[in-house]
Write an enzyme that holds these catalytic residues in place. Structure first.
Site, PDB file in Angstrom:
ATOM      1  N   ARG A 154       0.728  -1.175   0.171  1.00 28.32           N
ATOM      2  CA  ARG A 154      -0.008  -0.091  -0.061  1.00 28.32           C
ATOM      3  C   ARG A 154       0.987   1.294  -0.005  1.00 28.32           C
ATOM      4  O   ARG A 154       2.048   1.193   0.682  1.00 28.32           O
ATOM      5  CB  ARG A 154      -0.862  -0.101   1.226  1.00 28.32           C
ATOM      6  CG  ARG A 154      -1.884  -1.089   1.375  1.00 28.32           C
ATOM      7  CD  ARG A 154      -2.839  -1.185   2.581  1.00 28.32           C
ATOM      8  NE  ARG A 154      -3.798  -2.325   2.917  1.00 28.32           N
ATOM      9  CZ  ARG A 154      -3.355  -3.454   3.230  1.00 28.32           C
ATOM     10  NH1 ARG A 154      -2.307  -3.649   3.831  1.00 28.32           N
ATOM     11  NH2 ARG A 154      -4.333  -4.336   3.453  1.00 28.32           N
ATOM     12  N   TYR A 285      -9.694  -9.904  -8.228  1.00 31.47           N
ATOM     13  CA  TYR A 285      -8.827 -10.459  -9.437  1.00 31.47           C
ATOM     14  C   TYR A 285      -9.344 -11.673 -10.009  1.00 31.47           C
ATOM     15  O   TYR A 285      -8.429 -12.098 -10.692  1.00 31.47           O
ATOM     16  CB  TYR A 285      -7.449 -10.602  -8.627  1.00 31.47           C
ATOM     17  CG  TYR A 285      -6.942  -9.021  -8.172  1.00 31.47           C
ATOM     18  CD1 TYR A 285      -6.522  -8.214  -9.131  1.00 31.47           C
ATOM     19  CD2 TYR A 285      -6.762  -9.000  -6.853  1.00 31.47           C
ATOM     20  CE1 TYR A 285      -5.981  -7.023  -8.510  1.00 31.47           C
ATOM     21  CE2 TYR A 285      -6.100  -7.947  -6.248  1.00 31.47           C
ATOM     22  CZ  TYR A 285      -6.046  -6.881  -7.127  1.00 31.47           C
ATOM     23  OH  TYR A 285      -5.251  -5.523  -6.559  1.00 31.47           O
TER      24      TYR A 285
END
Length: 308
Positions: A154, A285
């Protein structure tokens, strides 16, 4: 009134035992009181059919799937409480499906675009000619993008990395992510080399050398602000011939995950690398996995039509 008393008891438990915030409690109250009103004040006694009808009603009233799911979540928590307290003999929400939420596919980059971005960063970091500009900024950017693509961190985790990550020069390091949870993150040879090159100029700069952060800055936090990195990343993308609107630190994080899955990585492994506490978060995903499975069947099944 019986339902009203049960709702109050539930909210009191959520506050005292779970430490729920005021906003959370207010949201539960609104959702449960709405359900109680629609069910004629018999929320505590409602069966699965009545709750299913209520959910159908709020869908017909135009509530978004996310709002429907939130209301069902409040009901699940409420009935779980009643069951645990012996106030009901069953949980009527146990057989109910959550409303389907359409999740947009994450923005990502192709492998070719990512390579162009990294190659441009490497080119600028290697240019120490007098007219080139800031070698410090170029090497910092190269280290940032190489580490980001190698790890899928992140952006807040990336800019806040401690300097000892680079001092050890190991193939992996431990990062502390959301919820103060630690996870192991691998580092590629290119990322380690980019960090070494950055450390040379970083340590030669007195204003930066003593900082505990890998990417120090004269900011309130003491490290490079995420907004500054995002802005400089867009500028790098433009110089690499990539539309700046397509690029952000989060897009590179998505590229990291997508490219791993395209090349055979397991979804659970990607979940761990990204620091997702729940596999459902990583399942954005699954479209990558589906494409890979189709390609696998088309390439290897003996009856596949490969004429095209």
């Amino acid at each position: 009134m019986r339902s009203a008393a049960r709702i109050e008891a539930f909210l009191e438990m959520m506050s005292a035992e779970r430490g729920a915030a005021e906003n959370t409690l207010s949201s539960y109250r609104r959702d449960l009181e709405d359900a109680a009103e629609q069910l004629g004040g018999r929320l505590a006694e409602a069966d699965a059919g009545a709750i299913r009808a209520y959910l159908g009603d709020i869908a017909s009233r135009g509530f978004a799937p996310t709002s429907q799911a939130r209301k069902l979540s409040a009901l699940r928590q409420f009935y779980k409480f009643l069951y645990a307290e012996g106030l009901r003999a069953d949980d009527p929400t146990g057989t109910l499906d959550s409303p389907r939420k359409d999740r947009p596919l994450p923005k990502t980059m192709s492998v070719a675009e990512t390579s162009r971005l990294l190659d441009r960063a490497a080119l600028e970091a290697a240019d120490d000619s007098p007219g080139h500009g800031s070698l410090l900024a170029a090497r910092r950017m190269h280290a940032l993008v190489e580490v980001l693509y190698a790890t899928g961190l992140r952006v807040s985790e990336l800019v806040g990395l401690p300097v000892n990550v680079a001092l050890r020069d190991e193939r992996y390091f431990i990062v502390r992510g959301k919820g103060n949870k630690e996870r192991m993150v691998p580092l590629s040879a290119k990322a380690r080399a980019a960090m070494r090159a950055w450390m040379e100029v970083r340590n030669a700069t007195p204003a930066l050398a003593e900082s505990p952060y890998l990417f120090p800055a004269s900011s309130e936090s003491g490290h490079l602000p995420r907004q500054v990195f995002a802005r400089e990343l867009k500028a790098l993308a433009a110089r690499a011939g990539i539309a700046a609107a397509k690029i952000s630190p989060h897009v590179i994080r998505h590229a990291f995950a997508s490219h791993l899955l395209q090349n055979g990585a397991d979804l659970r492994a990607v979940q761990q690398l990204l620091g997702h506490s729940d596999i459902s978060t990583t399942q954005i995903y699954t479209h990558v996995l589906e494409e890979r499975l189709v390609r696998l069947v088309n390439d290897h099944h003996p009856l596949a039509d490969r004429s095209g």
